[in-house]
Structures are given as C-alpha cells and as structure tokens.
Design a protein around this motif. Structure first.
Motif, short mmCIF file in Angstrom:
data_model
loop_
_atom_site.label_atom_id
_atom_site.label_comp_id
_atom_site.label_asym_id
_atom_site.label_seq_id
_atom_site.Cartn_x
_atom_site.Cartn_y
_atom_site.Cartn_z
N ALA A 65 1.67 2.91 -3.26
CA ALA A 65 0.75 3.60 -3.74
C ALA A 65 0.51 5.13 -3.08
O ALA A 65 0.52 6.03 -3.85
CB ALA A 65 -0.63 3.03 -3.65
N LYS A 66 1.02 4.97 -1.95
CA LYS A 66 1.06 6.27 -1.21
C LYS A 66 2.17 7.25 -1.91
O LYS A 66 1.91 8.30 -2.09
CB LYS A 66 1.38 6.23 0.28
N ALA B 92 -3.19 -1.38 -4.79
CA ALA B 92 -2.21 -0.64 -5.05
C ALA B 92 -1.90 -0.30 -6.45
O ALA B 92 -2.02 0.83 -7.27
CB ALA B 92 -0.68 -0.63 -4.43
N ILE C 27 0.87 -1.08 -0.06
CA ILE C 27 0.06 -0.01 -0.05
C ILE C 27 0.83 1.18 0.01
O ILE C 27 0.34 2.22 -0.54
CB ILE C 27 -0.81 0.16 1.40
#
Lengths: 900, 429
Positions: free
Chosen positions: A148-149, A185, A145
C-alpha cells in the motif's frame, strides 16, 4: 523501569554539529550509539541535522538492533531532502531484507516503504517480492502494508510488478494477521484508485469471516470495514453474514463494535423477515449503550453515530432513553450530543421524565447547554402534540426564573409552538409580555414581535408594545426590522384605528426611504401598494393561514443518512457530512501529477530490462498522454483540417489554440490539460480539459484522444447546472477520431444560463457523448480565475471608498502557510495575467502589503489585500467583497496561481 | 475505507512537540501549529474532540481522509495504556523525554502506515526491551525465547507466550463494580446502573484453558438446558451487556453462553458488564437544604447504609455543594469529619469506616456573603459521593466456578474478591 535518555537532549553549546560528526565517526561502538541518539534527539526537537546524513548512514551496518532502528528513523526523516545520498543506504537495506532474523527483515521492508525517494523505491521491489512470500508471518504482514505504501508513491510500479495479485493471494494466507493487513492494504488501494481492484466475492467473504474470529482487534476492524461494502446476494446470505458478525458486538474494543454495527445495519437492509430484524435491533442496543461508559472522546464518537442510527431505526434504542441523561460532570460536547438524542427518542411514553431532565439542565451554568435544553423543550412540544401543554408549562416556569438568556430562548421556541398549534395557547402571552424589556437578542426580539403581530387582536395594548420597539427601528438588525414591518401591518389590518395608522406611516417611511436593505424595502413597498390599492386583498395576503410546521431540524435527508450509515465509525459519521465534503482531493491529485513526471522519466531510461519491456507494452499512461497532447497542440491545423462542419467558432477556436501552445510555457498556470476522463474509464476515449479565459471570453479547452479500436464521431457535450451557470456557447466541433488519433478544441462558454441553487462550489459536471459509445460523465473543477474580467482595475479612490463602504462582516481572511513570495514584481505579473490588478503597496515593518482589485461577472468587485514577507513562507490574504460566499473559491484559485 | 492515521504527535500542555512520528507524508509540520493555535489556545477546554482545520482532521491525533474515528481514539487510549505499562505507571513529559528511543521503537511497531498493528504490552515486551541491545541473532541465540516472538505477534493466541512455568499455579479474580446513580431530590431514582469488571491475575503454567461460571440468568438457563436438569434455585441476575477481552472465544459465548478463554499472563481485564435491573444501592442519601434569606443556609444530610450489618464501607466521602459566596460554616456530625473546601465549593464529609445498617447525619449552617451582583440564583449542583464496599456486589453477581484445564493437569488455587465502588453517585438537591 525508566530510561535516562533525557540527557541526550542537553548538548554543549559550541559547534554542535562538528562535535556530533566526530562522535559518529568514533571507533568505539558505544560512543557511536550515543551520538546517534543525540542526533535523533536533536531531530526530535526540530533542529536540522540533515548535514550529518553520510555519517549517520555509516552507522547503519551494525549488529545492534536498537541502533539500526534509530538510523532507519533518521533515514525516514531526511532521505527526502538528500535523495542522492539516500542511495548509499540501499545496499544495507537489501542486505537486511535477507537477514536470518525476521524482525530485521520486516524492519528493512517497513523502513524502505516509508522512504519516499524514487531511487529507493525501485530497489524496494525485489526485496518486497521476496518478503511477500516469506516464511515468517510477521514479515508477510509487514510486506502487505508495504504494498500500500508503494502504491501511494508509484501506483504503476505496483501494478507492473504484479504486487496486487500477490496481495490478493495473501487473503488466503493461513495467518489471520497477514489476512487483516492484506485487506487493509487492498481497501486502501481500492479507495485511492478509481477502478475496482479488490472485489469481494462470496468466496473471499467466507475466508475473511473465518479470519475474523482469530485475528487481533485491529485486524477485525480492517476486515469488518471492508466487508461492510459487500452486497449480499439475497436475504438468506445476509442473515448468514449477520449471524457470523453478531458475536463481535461483545468485543471490548469500541472500534470493533462500531464496525460490526455498521456491517449489521448494512445487511439488515436486505433482510426481509421482520422477526430477524427485530431480534437484531434488540441485540444491538446493549453494546451501543455500553459505549457510553468509555472515555468521553469515544462517547462522543459513539453518540454522533447513535444519532444516525436512531434516525434510521428508532426502535433500537427506544427504551434506553435513560442512559442518555446527562451526568453533571460530562464534558459539554457529550452533553450536547446526548440532548440531541434525547429529543429524537422522546415519545408520549417517556416525555414526562424527559421534560423533568430538560428543566434540570436549563438551570445549569453553561449558557450554550442551557439554551439547547430550552430549545429541546420546544422541539418536544412540536414533535409530541399531547405533550405540548406540559412543555409550555415548563417553559413558563423557566421564564419565571428571569435568567435573561433562558427567557429569550424560551420566547423563540414559544413562537414555534404558536406556529405549530395556532390559537391554542394564547393565554400565556400576558406572561411573555412581562419580560418584553429584557429582550436584547435579535432572534428573541423578532420572535416576540411576531407573536404580538400575530395575536394583535387579543392583546389590548398591542399598539403600545409595538410602538416601544419602533423608536429604535433604524438601529435594529434586519431580522427585527422585517418582523416589525410585518407586525405593524398585521396590527393595522386587525385594528384600523388612528394609532396604528400613524405607526404604519412611520414604519413604511422608515422601511422604504431611509433604508438601504433591499429585502426590507421590497417588502415595505409591496405592503404599501397592497394597502393603498385593496385593503381586503392585503388582509387575504398578510393574514392568510400559515402552513403548520413540524420539527425537522437536525434531520438528515434519507439518501445522505444512508451514505453516512455506510460510514459508521469514520470521520464522516462524526461530522455528519459525506466524505467528499471534507476530504480535499486537490492535494493528492496534484501530488500524483508531480510524481508522475519523474516516474515517467524514470521508466523511460530505467536500466532494468524487464521494466523497459513493461513500459513498452503497457497502454499509454497518463504522462505519455500529456506529452502527446503537447505535440498535437503544436500542429493544430492538421487535426482541424478534416473537420466536417467548417464553423466560424471552430476556426476561432483553432486560432486560439495556436496561441495556447505558445503561451503555455510562459503562463504560470499553464500545465498540460488535466485528465478528466481516463482512457481506462472511457473505453479508450481519454479527455483532458480545463476552463480557460482568452480575450475576455471563457472557453472550455478540450483535448480528446481515441485509444479505442474503433473510430469515434458525432461528439456532443452538455454541462450540468453549476454555480456560475456555465453552459456551452455553441456545438462541440470535433472531427471523426480514428483509432489512435486525437483532437483539440476550444468550446466557447456562456455564463449564467443554468444556475445551480445552494452555496457556491467549484463542481462542474460534464457529459460527453458520441455515436459509438455510451454517454461519459465526468466532473471538473471551476477555477474562479477564469471569471475575473479584464475591466477589473479600480481607481485608488474608488478602491478606498468601496473598502470602507463594505461592512467588516464582508471581509474574509485566509492564511496560506505554504506559499512563498520571492519577488513582488513576479507575483504581481502572475496576478495581472489572471486579471487581478495592482492598486497600491505599503510596507509594514518587514512585511509587504499589496492591494489589488478584480471583478467578477455582474460587476461584483473583489478587493484583495495580500500580506507577506519576501522570501519567507506564509501569505495572508484578506478579501472584501459584497458577496463573501465567493471567498473560498477565490482563495482556492489564488493558491493555485501562486503555488506554481 | 482507509482507517489510517497520518501521524502521531506527543505534545505537552504548552503545545510543544515532544516526539512525533509521521506515518504518511500527507500532513505538514505546520499542522501542529494550526492545532496549537486552534485548539490548545482556545480557553475552552471542553471543545469538541474532533475538529477539522485546513483540510486535516484532528482527534487530538491527526488524520486525513475519511478515517475510522472510533479506531483512532481507541488506539490512542490503548497506546497510552501501553506506554504506562512500559514506564511503570507514569506517562508525562519527563517519561517521554527519558524514553524517547524506546517510544520511537514502539511507535514503529504498534502502527504501520497508519494502521494499528499490535498493542498488547505482554507481547511487545518480548522483543522490544528497555535495554534494546539484545539482537537475538547476534551472539547467544539460546538465552531468550525471542526467535518465536514473530510467531506470537501474529499468532492466533497473540496475547500469551508459550513455555511459562510457575511453581505455584494461582488465579486471582477481582469483581469490581461501580455504581452509577442519579437520584432526584425527592428520592426517586432517575438512572441507576452498575458497570462491573472482572479483573484477573493469572500465574499459570503452560497454555491453560479456563472456563468461568457466573450466576447470570442466561448462562444458567443454557447450562440447565444442556444438562437437561432443572435449574437450581438461588439468586440469578440478568446482565444487560457483556464485553470481553480479546482472549475470550466470542463464538462459543454466543452459542453456548460459556466464558472460555486462554488467559494472557499476569493482570488483565477479562470482561466488563452492565446491569440496570435489580441493583442493590449501598447507600441512600436524604438531603434537606434550606436557603434562609439571602445570607444563610441550613444543610441537613442523612446517609443510610443499606448493606448487611456485618459489612462496612471504606473511604466514604460525601461532597455537599454550597454557593460560591460561602463565608462561614459550622457543622455537627454524628460520625466522621467534615470541613468546608472552598476550592470546589463543597462541604466535604469523610467517614473512614462506615458500618452497615447505620445512618449518620450531618447538619451544617452556612453563612453567605450577600452580593449585589449575583443576580442568578444558585444552580444547586448535585451531592456527590465516593465509597468502597468490600465483599459486596451491587448487582448480586457471584462467581460460581472457575475451571482450569491444562494438559499437564496441575492443581490451581483460585482466589475471588468482590468490591463495589461509587461511579458517579449523584443526588440532586
């Protein structure tokens, strides 16, 4: 068990911050922990505790997991406001990311990803790389994840460091939850970037379908959502996929069920065997029905989606109409949706039952619901010919209850029924006429008048009935006036006696001389002329047979329906609008622009050698493209010199170009031209462009850059239909572009050439071609500001007059909470530069109220009232104009002007 | 399609922010104010739960981009469930204030970057505890089974932890059915269905495999097919739809029609089902309501219990609506107690214990205040009924067997209870 944390919310009055500071630096662990809790409590209720940043960060190095989490939480909230101090935390983060405890490793990576400060981001890369390969699945799924951030903060960095590949590797991970998060993601990155990063192959498909069986319910949703985009190669494969997904319909989680339904519906498009399709339809019905026993909010979402599904495949729920019967205690929003679906499912077989229900609803208390129920009866009548008579009798029964709004609604639908089945049910007109005097809503009145006019020959006292309406003709709303006019003409044509003749005189007089409504006046004049020249022709026109109507209200267009079905379970399916219609991309694009600059700078003087090398070899990025744009603008002559066709317009364009470059630093709205066609999308051709206004003329200012390996020439441009009918006012003159060369041009534009129908929007679709490449299509945004003309200044008196003459319905209000006016003068200058002219100013308490005027082409005035307190965020804008539909566009450009 | 949410806010009824957690920085704090002014301050409580305000959509939970609404709502429902399980049943403003540290911790864990992660209370309680001080690696690594918590969170059997030991291995099964009925005043059934739940309480050691057999038609047919012997006679029922807890192997259910699963520890909802055919209604209600002129009404209600004479229903409440302008009421009941409740405009008739095969009646006279303003006729809301009937299933569902298989081969005790409740049991009058 229950905690006692509420004590942290109460604090002593005096010197709160210093006191906390002292406690944070206490030598006792417990005291420090309590202090951090107090800080978090203060943060929670919205107090600014950012001044304690250093002290809180000092508590970060602790064995205590709970304390650590609180400090991290604090960091997430305040790192952005204290970016320089945030760097203090980096060391601990990096250390934590190597902690033996997987929970702490994951926590560190998760938190670092949430801190959107560039300096931290850089340090995040190494720990993230490690965590993506961590032994512990919990850490891996958090890291997935985190990619993706990071992509959201700095996309280039993600690509440069090869995180995308690492993420793709995680799809083959042996832990299903890691797979699920990796898919989530990747889907997100795919969505935000334009190019395809995450392509589904049949190989990944198999992997994901296997993971589907084992991962958590949420993971199943991620996977199903991303799989629904997969296009099966042939019916055989589609059937296989569906077979693997069908068991999900039995899941207790409604999100899993809806996503599975979405996926199955998508694949069903490909399946040719009718048996399989029928079987699938049968399987999907019970789970959909079960969703209706969930919480009302979920029911609502399910119903909105069922509405779509029923339009596409009515057979699925054809036999389940009973489950959509409204319960007495259903929330109103659920009832409304159920009603809609009941109409869609009504058929000759079940119509009796449905009508009984509708009748029951029509006696309930909620006015909106009752109205909708009455309307539903009418729609059933129009939809089902054989049931029409029964519907009418139900409507008549309802009229007899004499509840005002039921009667009015019934009359509106009866008018539609008359249109659908002409000359069939006139016998009921007498009953309708009884309630004539209770009508007070325009639509009901207009409907009744239409009925009287249409059947004037069968209503003995039609002239009396109409006459009673005529007395109040000037006060009626336009809708009623128009109907009265037409009905009187019909009456006159059918009964050309003395009474109607007098009436028609009165009406025509009222509708021509005494009105200022152009529609009404035009129609009256046409009738007048028809009647005075050739009454027979008038009969042919006015009494002509009308086309039969059908019930297509609330039906979606097939292409839109397909798009919405691909978005089942998402917001788009709830709003029944395509995603573009409500997602504001403006915000994100602006943010990336802002972000890109510091990032570009960052990479340039980055200390990390590997990164320096990367940026050296990578293709020119967006930001570097913009830098070079500025450089070339400075020497316009050089670029224009080899122009093959010396054109007057072009020379003018170049001359203006020089002006642009000088203006750029001073004009507030003059950032470098936005990129409309990225080099990656245009096989190396990059185009930046924007509409600009110079000396009363609109130009399309373009900057073309050739990053491909071949020379490009023969450029041409075309604009699609748009709201303002913008089109090229001359040919596009761009010289041959050698590889690596670039050129500027100002293309003069003309307006109102090719106007797109529909409500105004800002979309400008452009096609550019050259002799070497295919045609490139891109879309740009039209800013209303370029249309404001230089002669928009108004006299004070004219302004006041115009303001008063416009009805209040033409006034549109909007708040801009994010805009701060720091100086009235500067703001007025900014606005004046865009042809919004200052008229007057007044003080209202501490607020300043400014009045401005502007003018759109074709002489449409815009009267603007701005209210703000100097130095305090929040600007109110009221816009009054004869064409209020322009308001959203105006607000958008106003916001852009004042934001910068 | 990103399914992600941007932030979670906990608000009290006035719209004050109690706790918030921003997962993405694309919504500003002013969105809460917008929410407050647009939704909470509009008096209509029944407004639509999905709204778009200024580029941001609220599911009473906010997101931007084309988010997955179903997922978001389900997440909110599950999150409330989780917090309740943490705070012992209550979830209100005080609970939030008292546990804000814990809530922050949980929020951090259950959602990441707007993606729901794991909301199973069983697992979360493993490593997020009230005391929180137990950092597993700090001092005594051996006293808690926490080290493998991470494996459990992400593992295939994410709902059960290993190494459970019980002295006495017991399983409690509760079949809870709620009957939804909508009957017209003439006694014809407009809609009728049963939604049932199989609730399970497991106290089993180790990692047991369970298999549940019901008397549903499809399951039985499949079974007799496999064993190639004729179906035993007896009542079978047809389940319209079944949904299962995530522990049930859906693929196997699809192919073999057996419900097999590794249960979570403690209490959970194993499955839900719905039945529309062949429902045994426990009660019939025969109302006659006469409006005598403008000021008087006569109400006669007969309730007939149609289940076995040896059984009885508990907590029967019958709510008979009367107009708002009711002034005086007088009753005669053959069983139970009745009174007029002006707050809900109903005559409330309560019968604590209601034996089968009986039919008590209520007859009441209602006097109304004559009002001039009340033009609209009274819209006659439906009669509503509440009840519980133990050891009765409206659907006729029975548990045939529950097999427990564990490698240590212990014996288990199974307990089964049945109960039927009223869902929305409405009779129009």
């Amino acid at each position: 068990m229950s905690g006692h944390d509420s004590k942290y919310f109460s604090t002593t009055k005096k010197g709160e911050i210093p006191e906390l500071k002292e406690e944070l630096n206490s030598q006792y662990k417990d005291k420090r922990k309590d202090a951090v809790k107090k800080v978090i409590a203060a943060m929670t209720v919205g107090k600014d505790v950012s001044s304690l940043f250093t002290d809180v960060v000092n508590c970060m190095q602790t064995e205590n997991l709970e304390l650590k989490k609180l400090v991290y939480l604090y960091l997430i909230n305040y790192a952005k406001s204290q970016p320089d101090l945030a760097i203090l935390a980096v060391n601990t983060f990096v250390k934590d990311s190597q902690d033996p405890n997987p929970l702490i490793r994951a926590l560190a990576v998760r938190t670092m990803g949430c801190i959107r400060v560039d300096k931290i981001t850089e340090y995040l890369c190494d720990p993230l790389q490690r965590c993506l390969k961590d032994d512990d699945p919990y850490v891996r799924k958090t890291a997935a994840i985190c990619v993706a951030k990071l992509y959201d903060i700095n996309a280039e960095l993600v690509e440069d460091r090869g995180f995308l590949e690492a993420l793709k590797d995680l799809i083959s991970d042996n832990n299903p939850m890691v797979v699920a998060n990796a898919v989530a993601a990747l889907s997100e990155i795919q969505e935000s970037g334009n190019r395809s990063i995450f392509e589904l192959t049949s190989n990944t498909l198999t992997k994901l379908l296997t993971a589907l069986n084992e991962c958590t319910e949420w993971g199943q949703v991620f996977i199903l959502d991303s799989l629904s985009k997969y296009k099966a190669a042939d019916p055989r494969e589609a059937e296989n996929i569906v077979e693997r997904v069908t068991p999900r319909l039995q899941h207790a989680n409604c999100a899993v069920v809806l996503s599975a339904v979405k996926m199955i519906l998508q694949q069903m498009e490909l399946i040719t065997s009718t048996d399989v399709v029928r079987n699938l339809c049968k399987k999907m019905a019970p789970p959909l029905v079960t969703l209706l026993s969930a919480e009302p909010e979920i029911q609502y979402v399910a119903l909105r989606n069922i509405n779509l599904i029923v339009q596409k495949r009515p057979t699925i729920l054809a036999h389940e109409i009973k489950v959509f019967f409204c319960k007495y205690n259903d929330p109103i929003y659920v009832k409304m949706e159920k009603l809609e679906i009941m109409i869609k499912l009504a058929s000759d077989r079940n119509v009796d039952q449905v009508l009984l229900e509708f009748k029951e609803y029509a006696t309930e208390v909620d006015v909106d619901f009752v109205r909708k129920a009455v309307r539903a009866i009418g729609r059933c009548a129009i939809k089902l010919e054989r049931a029409a008579e029964r519907c009418i009798s139900v409507l008549l029964e309802l009229i007899k209850i004499k509840v005002n709004y039921v009667v009015q609604e019934a009359i509106i639908v009866i008018k539609d029924i008359f249109r659908r089945y002409p000359n069939t049910y006139e016998s009921i007109i007498a009953t309708l006429c009884e309630s004539l005097d209770t009508l007070d809503e325009p639509e009901a009145k207009a409907s009744m008048i239409w009925i009287i006019g249409e059947y004037a020959e069968r209503i003995d006292n039609a002239d009396e009935l109409l006459e009673s309406f005529l007395e109040t003709f000037p006060e009626e709303p336009a809708q009623v006036q128009l109907q009265l006019l037409t009905a009187t003409v019909k009456l006159f044509l059918k009964k050309p006696t003395e009474g109607p003749q007098q009436m028609i005189q009165v009406v025509l007089n009222n509708a021509t001389v005494e009105t200022d409504n152009p529609d009404l006046r035009d129609r009256a004049y046409i009738y007048w002329r028809l009647l005075s020249t050739d009454p027979e022709a008038a009969k042919d026109v006015v009494l002509a047979e009308k086309p039969v109507i059908s019930d297509d209200s609330n039906q979606l267009e097939p292409s839109l329906l397909d798009e919405l079905l691909a978005n089942i379970a998402t917001l788009s399916s709830v709003y029944h609008k395509p995603p573009e219609a409500f997602i504001t991309r403006v915000k994100t694009t602006q943010r990336t622009e802002e972000d890109e600059y510091p990032d570009g700078g960052e990479t340039a003087y980055s200390e990390s050698p590997s990164q320096g090398a990367d940026s050296g070899t990578s293709p020119p990025t967006a930001s570097s493209g913009q830098h070079s744009a500025r450089q070339t603008v400075a020497v316009p002559g050089a670029a224009a010199a080899p122009a093959p066709v010396p054109d007057l317009l072009d020379l003018m364009g170049d001359g203006n170009n020089a002006l642009v470059s000088v203006d750029q630093p001073t004009t507030p709205s003059g950032p470098p031209l936005p990129i409309v066609l990225a080099a990656s999308a245009g096989q190396g051709l990059q185009i930046s462009a924007q509409l600009v206004r110079r000396d009363g003329q609109i130009y399309y200012s373009m900057f073309l850059e050739n990053n491909s390996a071949i020379a490009l020439d023969g450029f041409m441009i075309q604009f699609n239909k748009n709201t303002f009918g913008l089109a090229a006012g001359g040919p596009l003159t761009v010289p041959q572009l050698q590889p690596g060369a670039s050129a500027n041009t100002l293309l003069p534009m003309v307006t109102f050439q090719n106007i797109a129908p529909g409500p105004p929007n800002t979309l400008l679709q452009v096609a550019v071609k050259n002799n070497q490449q295919p045609v490139w299509y891109f879309s740009d945004k039209i800013s209303l500001a370029v249309f404001l003309s230089e002669d928009g200044k108004m006299e004070r008196s004219t302004f006041l007059e115009t303001w008063k003459s416009l009805p209040d319905s033409n006034e549109v209000l909007k708040d801009f909470p994010g805009i701060v006016i720091n100086s009235i003068e500067a703001t007025l200058d900014t606005l004046a530069a865009s042809n919004m002219f200052f008229i007057a100013k007044r003080k209202n308490a501490n607020q300043d109220v400014l009045y401005l005027s502007a003018k759109l082409p074709r002489g449409i005035p815009l009267l603007i009232e701005l209210t703000a307190v100097v130095g305090v965020p929040g600007l109110k804008c009221a816009l009054k104009t004869p064409s209020p539909e322009m308001a959203p566009l105006f607000f958008e450009s106003l916001e852009n002007l004042l934001k910068s | 399609m990103p399914v992600s949410a941007s932030a979670i806010y906990f608000l009290n009824l006035r719209g004050d922010v109690l706790i918030n957690r921003l997962y993405r920085d694309d919504v500003g704090g002013n969105m809460v104010d917008a929410f407050r002014t647009h939704i909470m301050q509009t008096k209509e409580l029944g407004t639509c739960p999905v709204r778009q305000i200024g580029g941001c959509s609220f599911f009473y939970m906010r997101v931007s981009s084309n988010a997955n609404v179903a997922c978001a709502f389900k997440f909110v429902v599950e999150a409330v469930h989780l917090f309740k399980s943490y705070f012992g049943g209550s979830f209100d403003e005080d609970a939030i204030r008292n546990n804000f540290v814990l809530i922050y911790e949980l929020l951090d864990e259950i959602m990441d970057f707007g993606y729901p992660q794991n909301l199973s209370p069983e697992i979360l309680k493993l490593y997020i505890t009230q005391e929180g001080v137990r950092s597993p690696f700090s001092s005594k690594p051996s006293d808690k089974p926490v080290p493998n918590a991470t494996l459990q969170v992400t593992g295939a059997v994410g709902w059960r932890r290993e190494g459970l030991v019980y002295k006495k291995n017991e399983v409690f099964l509760d079949i809870v059915e709620s009957v939804n009925l909508l009957m017209s005043s003439k006694g014809s059934v407009l809609r009728c269905d049963v939604t049932g739940k199989v609730l399970m309480k497991c106290f089993l050691s180790g990692m047991p495999d369970l298999k549940l057999g019901l008397n549903d038609k499809i399951g039985l047919e499949k079974e007799s097919q496999i064993k190639s012997r004729p179906m035993k006679s007896g009542k079978t029922i047809e389940l319209d739809d079944v949904t299962f807890h995530q522990c049930v192997n859906l693929t196997r259910f699809n192919s073999e029609k057996t419900v097999s699963f590794v249960p979570p520890d403690g209490e959970f909802e194993l499955m839900k089902y719905r039945i529309t055919e062949g429902v045994n209604l426990p009660f019939r209600v025969l109302p006659t309501i006469k409006e005598l002129g403008r000021t008087r009404m006569e109400v006669n209600v007969k309730v007939k219990s149609v289940f076995g004479a040896k059984m009885f229903a508990l907590g029967v409440v019958i709510k008979i609506p009367v107009p708002k302008q009711t002034a005086k009421t007088s009753f005669q009941v053959t069983s139970g107690k009745a009174k007029y409740n002006p707050a809900i405009d109903c005559l409330v008739w309560k019968i604590r214990k209601f034996p089968g095969q009986t039919e008590p009646t209520l007859s009441a006279e209602v006097e109304l205040i004559s009002t001039m303003t009340e033009k609209k006729s009274w819209n006659r809301p439906p009669i509503q009924m509440e009840f519980q009937v133990p050891m009765f299933t409206a659907s006729g569902l029975r548990v045939r067997f529950l097999k427990v298989w564990e490698k240590s081969g212990y014996n288990t005790v199974e307990w089964v209870r049945y109960i039927t409740k009223a869902g929305s049991y409405e009779i129009r009058c």
